[in-house]
Motif scaffolding. Structure first.
Motif, PDB file in Angstrom:
ATOM      1  N   GLU A 231     -48.539  22.256 -33.697  1.00 48.71           N
ATOM      2  CA  GLU A 231     -47.796  22.660 -32.495  1.00 48.71           C
ATOM      3  C   GLU A 231     -46.311  22.346 -32.622  1.00 48.71           C
ATOM      4  N   SER A 232     -46.007  21.115 -33.018  1.00 49.23           N
ATOM      5  CA  SER A 232     -44.596  20.732 -33.192  1.00 49.23           C
ATOM      6  C   SER A 232     -43.951  21.508 -34.329  1.00 49.23           C
ATOM      7  N   LEU A 233     -44.708  21.736 -35.402  1.00 53.20           N
ATOM      8  CA  LEU A 233     -44.160  22.435 -36.571  1.00 53.20           C
ATOM      9  C   LEU A 233     -43.790  23.873 -36.244  1.00 53.20           C
ATOM     10  N   GLU A 234     -44.631  24.547 -35.480  1.00 51.80           N
ATOM     11  CA  GLU A 234     -44.312  25.928 -35.105  1.00 51.80           C
ATOM     12  C   GLU A 234     -43.053  25.982 -34.247  1.00 51.80           C
ATOM     13  N   LYS A 235     -42.868  24.984 -33.385  1.00 52.32           N
ATOM     14  CA  LYS A 235     -41.634  24.896 -32.591  1.00 52.32           C
ATOM     15  C   LYS A 235     -40.446  24.640 -33.506  1.00 52.32           C
ATOM     16  N   ARG A 236     -40.626  23.761 -34.477  1.00 54.13           N
ATOM     17  CA  ARG A 236     -39.531  23.420 -35.389  1.00 54.13           C
ATOM     18  C   ARG A 236     -39.143  24.615 -36.263  1.00 54.13           C
ATOM     19  N   ILE A 237     -40.146  25.394 -36.676  1.00 53.90           N
ATOM     20  CA  ILE A 237     -39.861  26.591 -37.473  1.00 53.90           C
ATOM     21  C   ILE A 237     -39.033  27.581 -36.655  1.00 53.90           C
ATOM     22  N   GLN A 238     -39.408  27.782 -35.400  1.00 51.96           N
ATOM     23  CA  GLN A 238     -38.653  28.696 -34.538  1.00 51.96           C
ATOM     24  C   GLN A 238     -37.232  28.188 -34.302  1.00 51.96           C
ATOM     25  N   THR A 239     -37.108  26.876 -34.106  1.00 55.71           N
ATOM     26  CA  THR A 239     -35.774  26.290 -33.937  1.00 55.71           C
ATOM     27  C   THR A 239     -34.935  26.514 -35.188  1.00 55.71           C
ATOM     28  N   TYR A 240     -35.559  26.321 -36.350  1.00 56.62           N
ATOM     29  CA  TYR A 240     -34.864  26.537 -37.622  1.00 56.62           C
ATOM     30  C   TYR A 240     -34.392  27.989 -37.751  1.00 56.62           C
ATOM     31  N   LEU A 241     -35.280  28.942 -37.475  1.00 53.00           N
ATOM     32  CA  LEU A 241     -34.936  30.361 -37.624  1.00 53.00           C
ATOM     33  C   LEU A 241     -33.846  30.784 -36.636  1.00 53.00           C
ATOM     34  N   GLN A 242     -33.922  30.271 -35.415  1.00 57.68           N
ATOM     35  CA  GLN A 242     -32.969  30.679 -34.386  1.00 57.68           C
ATOM     36  C   GLN A 242     -31.634  29.949 -34.471  1.00 57.68           C
ATOM     37  N   SER A 243     -31.666  28.698 -34.936  1.00 60.44           N
ATOM     38  CA  SER A 243     -30.459  27.869 -34.877  1.00 60.44           C
ATOM     39  C   SER A 243     -29.850  27.512 -36.226  1.00 60.44           C
ATOM     40  N   THR A 244     -30.697  27.147 -37.196  1.00 60.37           N
ATOM     41  CA  THR A 244     -30.174  26.674 -38.482  1.00 60.37           C
ATOM     42  C   THR A 244     -29.883  27.810 -39.449  1.00 60.37           C
ATOM     43  N   LYS A 245     -30.767  28.796 -39.504  1.00 59.51           N
ATOM     44  CA  LYS A 245     -30.571  29.898 -40.454  1.00 59.51           C
ATOM     45  C   LYS A 245     -29.227  30.594 -40.245  1.00 59.51           C
ATOM     46  N   PRO A 246     -28.775  30.819 -38.987  1.00 61.74           N
ATOM     47  CA  PRO A 246     -27.441  31.414 -38.809  1.00 61.74           C
ATOM     48  C   PRO A 246     -26.306  30.573 -39.401  1.00 61.74           C
ATOM     49  N   ILE A 247     -26.470  29.244 -39.434  1.00 62.59           N
ATOM     50  CA  ILE A 247     -25.451  28.378 -40.046  1.00 62.59           C
ATOM     51  C   ILE A 247     -25.425  28.612 -41.553  1.00 62.59           C
TER      52      ILE A 247
END
Length: 281
Positions: A231-247
């Motif tokens: 559950e936490s990992l799926e949230k973290r993956i979405q956070t990564y795709l939405q927030s970190t990947k653009p950086i």
């Protein structure tokens, strides 16, 4: 005096021993150097921490082994540190060199000289600190798979860099793992560290999301981390795709991203890492 090969090996080690070379022993510069930073980014489970640890611990031994194997004076005798037999030496210079090997190994990280700082580990350590005013706040953000406020993260990173360089001003190169994770992180870094630290490049470990999740679930069996669950990992993956990947994309536009396929084995990934650092230093 040392042979040419002996002097070459000392040069590789980045050391100068007065008893061997007749020159002064200088281990620390006389001025405080600006931090040189490599941001290490990728999804959770991409292997950032694993590879950073190997960059710090293993790279100098690769260089040391290469020098020993290619040296005609040392090669017949070999060194146990590089997997070769080590019978008695037959020259005074070699004996002197070998006497300092143990000390030299302690400083072998001068091949690249990086210190690994994990933003996540610093936050988790701060969360466990009973005297920290941020502990409960950090726990909530991490458990929810959200990004901790930038002011907290940068203060921890800066504290670690300052302490490392205060202890040894020569250790001014840092692998910052898991930062910046969003635009707010990047803006906070630029505002706080502009002119105070230089970002050399971004090391990007690119890995399939499902592979990342499986790795973290496996790690969670022994890590004790509260966020190593699906559950936490799926949230973290979405956070990564939405927030970190653009950086990462932003730095790629600047030509400062070194991308590695992190879905391969640890050793295969590290082979690619070595190629990058051999080129970039």
């Amino acid at each position: 005096m040392l042979s040419r090969c002996g002097r070459r090996l000392l040069h590789v080690l980045g050391l100068s021993f007065p008893l061997l070379t007749g020159r002064p022993l200088f281990l620390f510069p006389h001025r405080f150097m600006k931090p040189q930073v490599v941001f290490v980014l990728g999804g959770p489970g991409a292997g950032k921490g694993t590879q950073c640890a190997r960059i710090v611990e293993d790279m100098a031994f690769i260089q040391f082994g290469s020098a020993a194997r290619s040296c005609p004076t040392l090669r017949p005798h070999g060194l146990q540190h590089v997997g070769l037999p080590c019978p008695s030496a037959n020259s005074q210079s070699l004996l002197k060199l070998m006497a300092f090997i143990s000390f030299g190994i302690l400083l072998l990280s001068q091949k690249y000289g990086y210190t690994h700082l994990s933003a996540g580990e610093l936050l988790r350590d701060e969360r466990k600190n009973p005297d920290s005013q941020y502990g409960e706040l950090i726990e909530k953000y991490i458990k929810d798979g959200k990004i901790v406020p930038v002011e907290i993260t940068i203060s921890l990173l800066r504290r670690e860099m300052d302490q490392t360089m205060a202890a040894n001003a020569q250790k001014n190169k840092f692998l910052i793992d898991g930062f910046p994770r969003n635009q707010d992180n990047l803006q906070g870094w630029n505002k706080t560290m502009d002119g105070k630290a230089d970002v050399s490049f971004v090391l990007f470990f690119d890995c399939n999301n499902e592979i990342c999740i499986e790795r973290c679930l496996e790690r969670g069996k022994s890590s004790g981390r509260s966020d190593d669950n699906r559950e936490s990992l799926e949230k973290r993956i979405q956070t990564y795709l939405q927030s970190t990947k653009p950086i990462i994309d932003l730095y790629e536009e600047m030509g400062k991203v070194k991308k590695i396929d992190a879905s391969k084995s640890v050793d295969e990934v590290f082979d690619e890492v070595v190629k990058i650092f051999d080129k970039e230093g």
